[in-house]
Design a protein around this motif. Sequence first.
Motif, PDB file in Angstrom:
ATOM      1  N   THR A   8      -4.791  -2.714  10.194  1.00 12.33           N
ATOM      2  CA  THR A   8      -5.511  -3.121   8.823  1.00 12.33           C
ATOM      3  C   THR A   8      -6.130  -1.954   8.161  1.00 12.33           C
ATOM      4  O   THR A   8      -6.063  -1.908   6.959  1.00 12.33           O
ATOM      5  CB  THR A   8      -6.575  -3.998   9.438  1.00 12.33           C
ATOM      6  N   THR A   9      -6.705  -0.922   8.879  1.00 11.48           N
ATOM      7  CA  THR A   9      -7.358   0.316   8.320  1.00 11.48           C
ATOM      8  C   THR A   9      -6.334   1.062   7.662  1.00 11.48           C
ATOM      9  O   THR A   9      -6.720   1.404   6.540  1.00 11.48           O
ATOM     10  CB  THR A   9      -7.992   0.910   9.612  1.00 11.48           C
ATOM     11  N   SER A  43      -7.766  -7.239   3.077  1.00 14.14           N
ATOM     12  CA  SER A  43      -9.057  -6.501   3.150  1.00 14.14           C
ATOM     13  C   SER A  43     -10.175  -7.649   2.707  1.00 14.14           C
ATOM     14  O   SER A  43     -11.208  -7.503   3.336  1.00 14.14           O
ATOM     15  CB  SER A  43      -9.151  -5.387   1.808  1.00 14.14           C
ATOM     16  N   SER A  60      -6.721   1.033   3.240  1.00 11.72           N
ATOM     17  CA  SER A  60      -6.878   2.317   2.829  1.00 11.72           C
ATOM     18  C   SER A  60      -5.968   3.317   2.387  1.00 11.72           C
ATOM     19  O   SER A  60      -6.184   4.479   1.902  1.00 11.72           O
ATOM     20  CB  SER A  60      -8.046   3.283   3.838  1.00 11.72           C
TER      21      SER A  60
END
Length: 203
Positions: free
Chosen positions: A172-173, A116, A177
């Motif tokens: 990645t998201t 992140s 998250s």
Amino acid sequence: MTGEGTANSSADKGGRRPSNRRELILEAAIDLFHQNGYPATGVDDIGKAVDVSGPAIYRHFSSKEDILLEAIRHAADQVHDANNVALASGAQSGVLLESFIRAYARVAIEQSALISVWTTEARHLTSARRSPMTKRLRAWRDEWVEVLQIVRPEIGAEQGMALVTGAIGLITTLATSNTDDDLVRVENRAVAMALATLRTEIE
């Protein structure tokens, strides 16, 4: 939470306590950059997290930006190491592509704070310091695109890059998250969705 608690929580996530003060500073900084953002985190904040004075940080890093740069380098190393493990397997292209995806998904999930920071805070580096990291990122993506074009010879390099960028962004998201404690389930979900992205038909 005390400064010592912050440093310890970072070590616990990776199952390993850093062996020296420089590593402790870096891990505490990654946590703080992730939680509060790079601009809102001061050197004194990082010092408090490892129970040293702010000025003592400068015995290990020349500046706050230097700490961020070290974090970004560490993230890039993690990603490239994962890619290299997949490459070393000698798998055929279709299997290799999934190995790339799974390797990155695992790193992104296990090192979610680090990834992140890499994806959201690198913009705060000067262009001269950010440029080498950008080149490394492009080289990593290029390896995925090359294999994807073997699996899907009908697509061009530009289309391949669009698909790979989308797959990496999706992983990645999901990783950064994530609120699911079942990390294997999250990894499998990320892999399935990324593979679906790479199979998307482009006109």
